[in-house]
Design a protein around this motif. Structure first.
Motif, mmCIF file in Angstrom:
data_model
loop_
_atom_site.group_PDB
_atom_site.id
_atom_site.type_symbol
_atom_site.label_atom_id
_atom_site.label_comp_id
_atom_site.label_asym_id
_atom_site.label_seq_id
_atom_site.Cartn_x
_atom_site.Cartn_y
_atom_site.Cartn_z
ATOM 1 N N LEU A 121 29.687 -5.969 54.020
ATOM 2 C CA LEU A 121 29.101 -4.628 53.979
ATOM 3 C C LEU A 121 30.018 -3.663 53.235
ATOM 4 N N THR A 122 31.324 -3.832 53.430
ATOM 5 C CA THR A 122 32.287 -2.977 52.730
ATOM 6 C C THR A 122 32.225 -3.215 51.234
ATOM 7 N N GLY A 123 32.018 -4.478 50.832
ATOM 8 C CA GLY A 123 31.901 -4.783 49.406
ATOM 9 C C GLY A 123 30.712 -4.087 48.768
ATOM 10 N N ALA A 170 28.875 0.464 45.248
ATOM 11 C CA ALA A 170 28.111 1.700 45.091
ATOM 12 C C ALA A 170 29.008 2.869 44.703
ATOM 13 N N ILE A 171 30.279 2.820 45.100
ATOM 14 C CA ILE A 171 31.206 3.913 44.799
ATOM 15 C C ILE A 171 31.813 3.762 43.411
ATOM 16 N N ARG A 172 32.122 2.526 43.014
ATOM 17 C CA ARG A 172 32.814 2.288 41.749
ATOM 18 C C ARG A 172 31.977 2.779 40.572
ATOM 19 N N GLY A 173 32.586 3.647 39.756
ATOM 20 C CA GLY A 173 31.910 4.195 38.592
ATOM 21 C C GLY A 173 30.990 5.355 38.883
ATOM 22 N N HIS A 186 28.346 5.946 51.710
ATOM 23 C CA HIS A 186 29.065 4.786 51.197
ATOM 24 C C HIS A 186 30.573 4.903 51.421
ATOM 25 N N GLN A 187 31.086 6.115 51.458
ATOM 26 C CA GLN A 187 32.520 6.291 51.632
ATOM 27 C C GLN A 187 32.960 6.222 53.091
#
Length: 273
Positions: free
Chosen positions: A140-142, A147-150, A158-159
């Protein structure tokens, strides 16, 4: 006589010229008034160039912005400062201002940078036409990280949602995963709902009857310039299987009816691995 006339003429011209120069520079009685500024003078700009009503509006706006900036800085300072009289009396107001937009994960005079990477995984027991099967572990963290990257403006969900929910569960349970009162039971329900909300986005070809969560903890490695030896091998904390109930399902789940039937059957069996 000739010398006298010349001297007198020179003195007359010399006396008249300074007078005319003084009048021309505005120092005499005949100096002009109300003339436009010369090429060497700069006209007023900024707020000073506005009319009086607009100057008043600009002054009020700047004052409000300044007060808000000072108030925000004061709130952030109280949030990160050690416990004191003000934070004890007005801690709730400070938290209402800070969370969630301005959250700070450190304390003044005692920073606590993250020293471990914690990932939360889930797997499910699915009942389908071909019987029951257990899915592989899904990070789930992945998914949150992807979703956060970029993303220039990442979502707070998500954070923070999964991370804070897991911290809530860990802090309200002992090492044997036994709940410490009502907060422990609340954290369990919260984790189940988050897991089921994420699982509804995946098609496993059946109905999710039970779920299991675990955490994968890896220490942050030492920097290249350090001689410190830190093991980065993962350690796991595996939670017991949880039977999914109707309260754990999202309201907009398309298969809520089928899941409800499977849940009833699972509850009737009362089996927990």
């Amino acid at each position: 006589m000739d010398s006298y006339d010349e001297t007198d003429g020179e003195s007359g011209n010399g006396g008249a010229e300074p007078g005319r120069q003084r009048r021309g520079t505005g120092q005499g009685e005949d100096a002009p008034t109300g003339t436009a500024p010369g090429p060497g003078r700069a006209s007023p700009g900024g707020v000073a160039a506005l009319s009086l009503p607009y100057q008043a509006v600009a002054a009020i706006a700047l004052s409000v912005i300044g007060l808000l900036a000072c108030g925000h800085l004061a709130m952030v300072f109280l949030h990160v400062a050690p416990s004191n009289t003000l934070t004890k009396q007005h801690g709730e107001a400070v938290d209402d201002w800070i969370y969630p937009e301005f959250e700070q994960n450190w304390k003044l005079f005692a920073p606590n940078p993250l020293q471990q990477n914690v990932a939360v995984h889930v797997r499910a027991e699915v009942a389908g036409d071909d019987g029951r099967r257990t899915t592989a572990w899904m990070s789930l963290t992945g998914e949150d990280t992807e979703a956060i990257r970029g993303n220039v403006i990442p979502s707070h969900i998500h954070q923070n949602e999964l991370r804070r929910a897991w911290d809530f569960y860990i802090n309200s349970h002992d090492n044997e995963n036994r709940a410490n009162g009502v907060r422990g039971e609340l954290s369990e329900r919260y984790m189940r709902r988050i897991a089921m909300l994420r699982l509804t986005g995946h098609d496993y070809g059946g109905t999710v009857e039970r779920i299991q969560l675990r955490s994968e903890v890896r220490s942050v490695g030492a920097p290249p310039w350090s001689n410190e030896k830190i093991s980065t091998k993962p350690s796991y904390r595996v939670l017991p299987w949880w039977t999914v109930t109707s309260a754990d399902l999202p309201e907009d789940a398309e298969d809520a009816g089928n899941a409800g039937n499977a849940i009833s059957a699972g509850n009737a069996e009362g089996a927990d691995k």
